[in-house]
Design an enzyme around this catalytic site. Structure first.
Site, short mmCIF file in Angstrom:
data_model
loop_
_atom_site.label_atom_id
_atom_site.label_comp_id
_atom_site.label_asym_id
_atom_site.label_seq_id
_atom_site.Cartn_x
_atom_site.Cartn_y
_atom_site.Cartn_z
N CYS A 1 0.83 -1.20 0.00
CA CYS A 1 0.00 0.00 0.00
C CYS A 1 0.87 1.26 0.00
O CYS A 1 1.36 1.69 1.04
CB CYS A 1 -0.93 -0.02 1.21
SG CYS A 1 -1.99 1.43 1.30
N CYS B 1 -0.45 4.14 2.07
CA CYS B 1 -0.23 3.99 3.52
C CYS B 1 1.23 4.26 3.89
O CYS B 1 1.51 4.91 4.89
CB CYS B 1 -0.53 2.57 4.00
SG CYS B 1 -1.97 1.80 3.28
N ASP B 2 2.15 3.75 3.10
CA ASP B 2 3.54 3.68 3.57
C ASP B 2 4.53 4.54 2.77
O ASP B 2 5.69 4.66 3.18
CB ASP B 2 4.00 2.22 3.56
CG ASP B 2 3.15 1.38 4.51
OD1 ASP B 2 2.77 1.91 5.58
OD2 ASP B 2 2.85 0.21 4.20
#
Ligand code: NDP
Length: 314
Positions: free
Chosen positions: A139, A142-143
């Site tokens: 992701c 997300c990261d």
């Protein structure tokens, strides 16, 4: 007849990601006495991420697993009946819908919310599994932020890979995009955007041999599938964007899905083609796939169920 192997409930929710728990919070507050089965991975995909910084309300960010514990606590505090168990079969042919839990118990539900999520596909390399959460991620949204200004790699050639590569290109210094064939599956417009981004380098006919690094990602070893030549790219993060699989197998042939198995909902609602069956979160969303959008659709599913159940009673 009700016995140890069968139980009647008003509203059954399957799945314990943001969609399922939010549906449980809303439904419990509406006095629908929801029963939620958590599935094999309580908390869902967020339990395999590290820090979540984009969920509103957590001003300082929060670890994914901790956030899901908060969701669960809140659902329990509202009175939802949260249980450990996996839905292993379903009969949606008539209401009450019959869902088998752990191959033994049958729950008969007046209304059903399917929030079983989706699972990221992985390359299944030993190094990928070992470094998951230590620079390997499925992701980018997300990261990606944790690798600001650094070189990263992403594997995949679909719309998701393009979208995530573009997202990363705005944060990271260079994005190495690894595509296994000599063309991308992504739509033309997404490919054009990738072509235009000056800091995305596309590697065609390229397979990933290994992700390098002991405790964190330090590089990736790739092989050209035509020349068989191997090379190393020094990167700090490795993103996998080769697709997701919706967890909808037990409903196949019973509910309308698209060709990839995503449950189809009626525009602007969580209703499916079966009256009384609702779908929320990633099992019906291949586009946004965010915790906050899943939670939003969970609340919609509870409201849709409430309307359905009260119309049924009237
Ligand atoms: P897709 O299945 O469309 O693409 C997967 C990509 O990963 C393909 O390029 C595929 O290669 C590659 N791949 C699969 N397995 C491997 C492997 N083992 N090793 C290397 N590469 C691999 O998935 P997406 O998640 O990209 O998209 C899913 C759906 O969601 C699509 O319908 C897409 O259009 C849609 N979507 C739309 C968006 C938008 O419109 N903005 C954004 C995101 C998704 P190959 O082609 O060789 O099989």
């Amino acid at each position: 007849m009700e016995n140890n192997h069968s139980e009647k409930v008003q509203l059954l929710i399957i799945g314990s990601g943001p969609a399922g728990y939010t549906a449980a919070i809303y439904a419990a507050r509406a006095n629908l006495k929801p029963v939620l089965y958590q599935g094999i991975q309580p908390g869902g995909q967020l339990t395999i991420t590290t820090e979540v910084e984009n969920y509103p309300g957590y001003a300082d960010g929060i670890q994914g697993p901790e956030m899901m514990v908060d969701f669960e606590k809140q659902a329990k505090r509202m009175g939802a009946d949260i249980r450990f168990g996996m839905a292993t079969a379903a009969d949606l042919s008539a209401s009450p819908f019959k869902i088998t839990i752990d191959d033994e118990k049958i729950i008969e539900a007046e209304a059903l919310i399917i929030s079983t999520g989706a699972s990221a596909k992985w390359l299944h390399l030993e190094s990928e599994q070992r470094l998951n959460g230590y620079g390997v991620s499925a992701c980018a949204v997300c990261d990606g932020f944790f690798f600001k200004g650094q070189e990263v790699a992403i594997v995949g050639g679909g719309d998701t890979a393009c979208e995530e590569a573009l997202y990363l290109s705005k944060i990271c210094s260079t994005v190495h995009m690894l595509v296994r064939r000599d063309e991308m599956r992504a739509s033309k417009i997404m490919q054009q955007r990738v072509d235009k981004a000056s800091n995305i380098t596309v590697y065609w006919n390229t397979e990933v041999v290994e992700i390098l690094g002991k405790e964190k990602v330090e590089g990736v070893k790739i092989r050209n599938r035509k020349s068989h030549e191997e090379s190393l790219i020094p990167v700090k993060a490795f993103f996998v964007a080769i697709g997701h699989t919706p967890n909808s197998d037990i409903f196949k042939g019973q509910i309308t899905m698209d060709e990839q198995g995503y449950i189809k909902t009626i525009n602007g609602s969580t209703r499916t083609n079966i009256e009384g069956v609702f779908a929320a979160g990633d099992v019906q969303d291949k586009t946004y796939r965010q915790a906050v959008t899943a939670a939003g659709s969970g609340s919609m599913a509870a409201l849709d169920s409430e309307r359905y159940l009260s119309a049924k009673e009237a």
